[in-house]
Scaffold this motif. Structure first.
Motif, PDB file in Angstrom:
ATOM      1  N   VAL A 192       1.176 -12.694  -0.942  1.00  0.00           N
ATOM      2  CA  VAL A 192      -0.165 -13.058  -0.719  1.00  0.00           C
ATOM      3  C   VAL A 192      -0.343 -14.423  -0.554  1.00  0.00           C
ATOM      4  O   VAL A 192       0.418 -15.469  -0.988  1.00  0.00           O
ATOM      5  N   GLU A 193      -0.839 -14.697   0.724  1.00  0.00           N
ATOM      6  CA  GLU A 193      -1.150 -16.011   1.249  1.00  0.00           C
ATOM      7  C   GLU A 193      -2.120 -16.678   0.363  1.00  0.00           C
ATOM      8  O   GLU A 193      -2.885 -16.240  -0.082  1.00  0.00           O
ATOM      9  N   THR A 226      -6.956  -8.185   0.248  1.00  0.00           N
ATOM     10  CA  THR A 226      -6.936  -8.406   1.759  1.00  0.00           C
ATOM     11  C   THR A 226      -5.382  -8.462   1.979  1.00  0.00           C
ATOM     12  O   THR A 226      -4.867  -7.915   3.067  1.00  0.00           O
ATOM     13  N   ALA A 227      -4.500  -9.020   1.163  1.00  0.00           N
ATOM     14  CA  ALA A 227      -3.192  -9.148   1.438  1.00  0.00           C
ATOM     15  C   ALA A 227      -2.513  -7.836   1.595  1.00  0.00           C
ATOM     16  O   ALA A 227      -1.532  -7.683   2.425  1.00  0.00           O
ATOM     17  N   ALA A 228      -2.673  -6.857   0.610  1.00  0.00           N
ATOM     18  CA  ALA A 228      -2.353  -5.472   0.708  1.00  0.00           C
ATOM     19  C   ALA A 228      -2.471  -5.049   1.937  1.00  0.00           C
ATOM     20  O   ALA A 228      -1.613  -4.435   2.719  1.00  0.00           O
ATOM     21  N   VAL A 229      -3.786  -5.063   2.665  1.00  0.00           N
ATOM     22  CA  VAL A 229      -4.003  -4.571   3.698  1.00  0.00           C
ATOM     23  C   VAL A 229      -3.553  -5.162   5.070  1.00  0.00           C
ATOM     24  O   VAL A 229      -2.828  -4.539   5.848  1.00  0.00           O
ATOM     25  N   ARG A 230      -3.515  -6.462   4.928  1.00  0.00           N
ATOM     26  CA  ARG A 230      -2.607  -7.206   6.059  1.00  0.00           C
ATOM     27  C   ARG A 230      -1.166  -6.773   6.172  1.00  0.00           C
ATOM     28  O   ARG A 230      -0.810  -6.793   7.301  1.00  0.00           O
ATOM     29  N   GLY A 251       0.819  -1.122   0.115  1.00  0.00           N
ATOM     30  CA  GLY A 251       0.020   0.024   0.097  1.00  0.00           C
ATOM     31  C   GLY A 251       0.895   1.128  -0.197  1.00  0.00           C
ATOM     32  O   GLY A 251       1.878   1.289   0.575  1.00  0.00           O
ATOM     33  N   VAL A 252       0.238   2.313  -0.481  1.00  0.00           N
ATOM     34  CA  VAL A 252       0.750   3.606  -0.451  1.00  0.00           C
ATOM     35  C   VAL A 252      -0.472   4.362   0.397  1.00  0.00           C
ATOM     36  O   VAL A 252      -1.438   4.574   0.064  1.00  0.00           O
ATOM     37  N   TYR A 254       1.443  -5.881  -6.349  1.00  0.00           N
ATOM     38  CA  TYR A 254      -0.148  -4.987  -6.634  1.00  0.00           C
ATOM     39  C   TYR A 254      -0.214  -3.996  -5.492  1.00  0.00           C
ATOM     40  O   TYR A 254      -0.175  -4.391  -4.447  1.00  0.00           O
ATOM     41  N   TRP A 255      -0.029  -2.857  -6.150  1.00  0.00           N
ATOM     42  CA  TRP A 255      -0.053  -1.699  -5.233  1.00  0.00           C
ATOM     43  C   TRP A 255      -1.320  -0.875  -4.963  1.00  0.00           C
ATOM     44  O   TRP A 255      -1.950  -0.734  -6.175  1.00  0.00           O
ATOM     45  N   TYR A 256      -1.832  -0.490  -4.067  1.00  0.00           N
ATOM     46  CA  TYR A 256      -3.082   0.045  -3.640  1.00  0.00           C
ATOM     47  C   TYR A 256      -3.097   1.396  -3.082  1.00  0.00           C
ATOM     48  O   TYR A 256      -2.133   1.233  -1.925  1.00  0.00           O
ATOM     49  N   ALA A 257      -3.756   2.320  -3.110  1.00  0.00           N
ATOM     50  CA  ALA A 257      -3.805   3.669  -2.602  1.00  0.00           C
ATOM     51  C   ALA A 257      -4.708   3.083  -1.238  1.00  0.00           C
ATOM     52  O   ALA A 257      -5.545   2.723  -1.686  1.00  0.00           O
TER      53      ALA A 257
END
Length: 194
Positions: free
Chosen positions: A98-99, A106-110, A73-74, A145-148
């Motif tokens: 990513v599990e 979900t992986a990005a936030v975790r 995440g950004v 994979y990058w998320y805002a």
């Protein structure tokens, strides 16, 4: 176009040749090894492999590696600061593998929560996907994979020491020029989007 980094040098896969780079017209899978060898053993920082069918080229390229997915995440806080971690002597953004059975979102936030010790993130849009190759037992191709994300809390950041993270810190955008001198090429691509 796909840009894949190996030791901070770029292997660029395209449909048409990029005229200003060392270019290989794709004929055989051996050219992937040749391109990586050139990046590894010469002063060239970029090399281009092209084929009229970019998706076929990409799928063939991917099949030559053990493929892994990661997400991160950004994260922006209410003070318009961005969350960075410091690991292995470089500034980075929080991310991780990513599990099995886990969605990329979900992986990005975790991973951000685990690496920085915060909770209650708001997941926004997908920004981009970056790629890099590294060696661990064999060559691996990792897609991240990058998320805002937004964060409206006031928890104290706690770097995940067992992952080698020494610092988790909020940084204003005015610090980005200095961060660019101490980060990875993939991270520069992500930061250019904000």
């Amino acid at each position: 176009m796909y840009k894949v980094f190996y030791n901070e040098k770029a292997l660029i896969l395209t449909e048409k040749p990029l005229g200003n780079l060392k270019t290989l017209k794709f004929n055989t899978e051996n050219q992937f090894d040749e391109a990586i060898d050139i990046l590894k053993n010469t002063s060239l920082n970029e090399i281009n492999i092209f084929h009229h069918n970019l998706e076929k080229l990409w799928n063939t390229f991917q099949a030559n590696f053990h493929y892994l997915e990661a997400a991160g995440g950004v994260v922006k806080n209410q003070n318009d600061e961005y969350l960075f971690i410091h690991r292995l002597g470089k500034w980075d953004l929080p991310k991780g593998k990513v599990e099995e059975g886990e969605t990329i979102e979900t992986a990005a936030v975790r991973e951000v929560e685990e690496e920085c010790g915060i909770n209650n993130l708001v997941l926004n849009e997908h920004l981009t996907t970056t790629y890099h190759i590294y060696f661990q037992d064999n060559l691996k191709l990792k897609a991240t994979y990058w998320y805002a994300m937004d964060y409206h809390g006031n928890e104290t950041l706690i770097p995940q020491l067992d992952e080698g993270i020494g610092i988790a810190e909020w940084k204003p955008k005015t610090d980005f020029p200095k961060i660019y001198t101490q980060t990875y090429e993939n991270i520069k691509i992500v930061l250019d989007l904000i």
